[in-house]
Design an enzyme around this catalytic site. Structure first.
Site, mmCIF file in Angstrom:
data_model
loop_
_atom_site.group_PDB
_atom_site.id
_atom_site.type_symbol
_atom_site.label_atom_id
_atom_site.label_comp_id
_atom_site.label_asym_id
_atom_site.label_seq_id
_atom_site.Cartn_x
_atom_site.Cartn_y
_atom_site.Cartn_z
ATOM 1 N N ASP A 129 0.828 -1.203 0.000
ATOM 2 C CA ASP A 129 0.000 0.000 0.000
ATOM 3 C C ASP A 129 0.871 1.267 0.000
ATOM 4 O O ASP A 129 1.843 1.354 0.753
ATOM 5 C CB ASP A 129 -0.877 -0.027 1.259
ATOM 6 C CG ASP A 129 -1.955 1.028 1.244
ATOM 7 O OD1 ASP A 129 -2.830 0.985 0.364
ATOM 8 O OD2 ASP A 129 -1.928 1.921 2.132
ATOM 9 N N GLU A 172 2.202 -0.064 -4.767
ATOM 10 C CA GLU A 172 1.271 0.982 -5.201
ATOM 11 C C GLU A 172 2.055 2.284 -5.310
ATOM 12 O O GLU A 172 2.541 2.814 -4.305
ATOM 13 C CB GLU A 172 0.116 1.153 -4.208
ATOM 14 C CG GLU A 172 -0.941 2.098 -4.747
ATOM 15 C CD GLU A 172 -1.970 2.562 -3.715
ATOM 16 O OE1 GLU A 172 -3.016 3.077 -4.130
ATOM 17 O OE2 GLU A 172 -1.727 2.433 -2.502
HETATM 18 C C1 NOJ Z 1 -4.495 2.981 -0.900
HETATM 19 C C2 NOJ Z 1 -5.614 2.004 -0.738
HETATM 20 O O1 NOJ Z 1 -5.821 1.329 -1.956
HETATM 21 C C3 NOJ Z 1 -6.817 2.799 -0.279
HETATM 22 O O2 NOJ Z 1 -7.988 2.046 -0.306
HETATM 23 C C4 NOJ Z 1 -6.517 3.327 1.102
HETATM 24 O O3 NOJ Z 1 -7.586 4.153 1.517
HETATM 25 C C5 NOJ Z 1 -5.227 4.130 1.118
HETATM 26 N N1 NOJ Z 1 -4.166 3.506 0.387
HETATM 27 C C6 NOJ Z 1 -4.739 4.314 2.527
HETATM 28 O O4 NOJ Z 1 -4.228 3.094 3.015
#
Ligand code: NOJ
Length: 531
Positions: free
Chosen positions: A208, A276
């Site tokens: 993440d 990500e």
């Molecule tokens: C990215 C995640 O995909 C999202 O759903 C989340 O709210 C944020 N990061 C914070 O962790």
């Protein structure tokens, strides 16, 4: 095909994202769970994907639906327990599939025991596991946050703690305090988390907001974004120069990779890391690292979501993305996620079928988001059913994510077979006809098309691991070759809803329209794969 064998599974394969709250409920509380996922594994296996990525399953107050983790080494009781997890993992492996977890390293929940300790006093040994700073007083002696940083969910990225008289940093919700990766003990504890799951048999992680995890020393103000307009999120008022993409984060990403590599080196045994990362191409590509110090295997590429659905635009984007990859970098693509609007809502079902063909025939690893194989479209969420905190922080912007997180409709039984109770979010309004069972028996359905595409991809190395060459095409059409060995396939995609004269040649393998392709024309909303 020796070449075929040499490519690791995560290059050949297709990843399927499961959002656990919305896949299948097994205990009648209206929320999906691990036993439910296990029950529906045949659906996933029969689609023809290779790996499953689970959005977070860890104990969580659910302020951000699992992305606020209160224990990195446990399972949220709503979803089950570690024994249920082990059963699921064994069942996934028994089907020859891989399982990836979501690792959330940038922030924990404010109810994580680490944070409870950290906030208990300024001299607590875990104080420095989070990012605490004194207020910045102004000329009148008034208290202000330490810098101008804005949370990705809107508002200041700093929360005042009255008891200890300092602010803590949160890139997302105030209940998601950022961890301090500059603290060696915190870093060790988080590496132990990865080891805990790798030892349990995980095949990899989606990481993440990886590019967020380290902030610039001294936490300087971020520069103003001159291009900001009020219809954009508050976060975009600033350029996240000092709060993201720091060299130290790359170093940590390389350490993650070293650890993952210790668990498997064979092509079918490697532990994959998907980061990500939202950054422009040149900086995005750096997250692959170097051949000597590799970082993540796949920095997530969201450009099919971010770009206008227009053939010329997409052709340029694909060419630029491919050109930006380092020689050892493997591409990847997504058209949907739990954060983005549904593809069928954005471009309509007919074009969503073309998008599915694009996703599954481009060079690189595709990630398919649950429900997109049913072409679930816009799901209206009545005001009293809205749950997403991103909506509540900036309610006027229409950026709520609930509409992409609605439960999977399995059949036409009550609550679509998802649960015996009212689901936590409403179902798609057309669930009595748009559901897995109905689409399974319909040769013209999106699910049938998706399965056919996945089957073809598995049969044809040209599609999974072959080279790609973009072609000149009439306006409105995106076209490319894929080739491996002797095999060369041509893909023609009509990104418009009008017929386009086109003298295509070859043997049709698949059309998004299902029916026989017609000579001399690429029909409205048609995607064609030709041998
Ligand atoms: C990215 C995640 O995909 C999202 O759903 C989340 O709210 C944020 N990061 C914070 O962790």
């Amino acid at each position: 095909m020796t070449q075929h064998k040499e490519h690791p599974w995560w290059q050949r394969g297709v990843i399927y994202q499961i959002y656990p709250r919305s896949f299948q409920d097994s205990n009648g509380d209206g929320v999906g769970d691990l036993a439910g996922i296990e029950r529906r594994l045949d659906h996933v296996a029969s689609l023809g994907v290779d790996a499953i990525w689970l959005s977070p399953i860890f104990p969580s107050p659910m302020d951000d639906f699992g992305y606020d983790v209160a224990d990195y080494c446990g399972v949220e009781p709503l979803f089950g327990d570690l024994a249920a997890f082990d059963r699921l993992l064994a069942a996934v492996h028994a089907r020859g599939l891989k399982l990836l977890l979501d690792f959330v390293p940038n922030h924990s929940s404010d109810r994580h025991p680490w944070f409870l300790e950290s906030r208990s006093s300024r001299d607590n040994p875990k104080r420095d596991w989070y990012i605490w700073r004194d207020p910045a007083p102004d000329a009148n002696g008034e208290r202000h946050p330490p810098n101008n940083w804005i949370s990705d969910f809107g508002g200041s990225a700093w929360e005042w703690d009255e008891a200890t008289g300092q602010y803590y940093l949160h890139a997302f919700l105030p209940s998601q305090p950022d961890l301090n990766w500059r603290n060696p003990e915190l870093k060790r504890a988080m590496m132990d988390v990865l080891r805990f799951w790798l030892d349990r048999g995980m095949d990899g992680f989606r990481i993440d907001v990886l590019w967020h995890i380290v902030k610039a020393e001294g936490l300087p103000d971020n520069p103003l974004n001159p291009e900001w307009t009020p219809d954009r999120t508050q976060r975009d008022q600033l350029i996240q120069l000092h709060s993201t993409d720091q060299p130290e984060a790359h170093a940590i990403s390389a350490e993650f990779r070293q650890l993952a590599d210790r668990y498997g080196v064979q092509p079918n045994d490697q532990r994959v890391l998907i980061g990500e990362i939202f950054l422009p191409n040149e900086r995005h590509a750096r997250w692959y690292g170097t051949p000597d110090a590799p970082q993540v295997h796949l920095p997530f590429n969201f450009q099919l979501i971010e770009n206008e659905w227009n053939a010329t635009r997409l052709q340029t984007m694909i060419a630029e993305y491919e050109a930006s990859l380092p020689p050892h970098g493997w591409p990847n693509w997504v058209i949907g996620s739990h954060d983005a609007p549904r593809i069928a809502a954005r471009i309509g079902e007919a074009q969503a079928r073309v998008a599915m063909m694009l996703l599954l025939t481009l060079r690189g690893t595709p990630t398919l988001y649950q429900g997109d194989e049913l072409a679930i479209g816009e799901v209206p969420i009545p005001p009293d059913r809205i749950r997403d905190p991103q909506h509540f922080r900036q309610p006027t912007l229409n950026i709520g994510r609930d509409r992409s997180r609605t439960p999977i409709p399995w059949d036409a039984s009550p609550h679509a077979g998802f649960s015996t109770a009212e689901p936590w979010l409403p179902l798609n309004p057309d669930w009595p006809t748009r559901n897995v069972a109905a689409q399974e028996s319909d040769p013209a359905s999106m699910r049938t098309l998706t399965r056919a595409l996945l089957q073809l991809r598995r049969q044809e190395p040209a599609l999974s691991i072959g080279a790609m060459e973009l072609l000149d095409a009439p306006e409105g059409v995106l076209a490319y070759h894929r080739h491996a060995g002797e095999q060369r396939l041509t893909i023609w995609l009509n990104l418009t809803s009008t017929d386009i004269p086109l003298d295509w040649k070859g043997t049709p393998l698949l059309s998004t329209l299902g029916s026989e392709p017609q000579p001399g024309v690429l029909r409205a909303d048609e995607g064609l794969i030709l041998a």
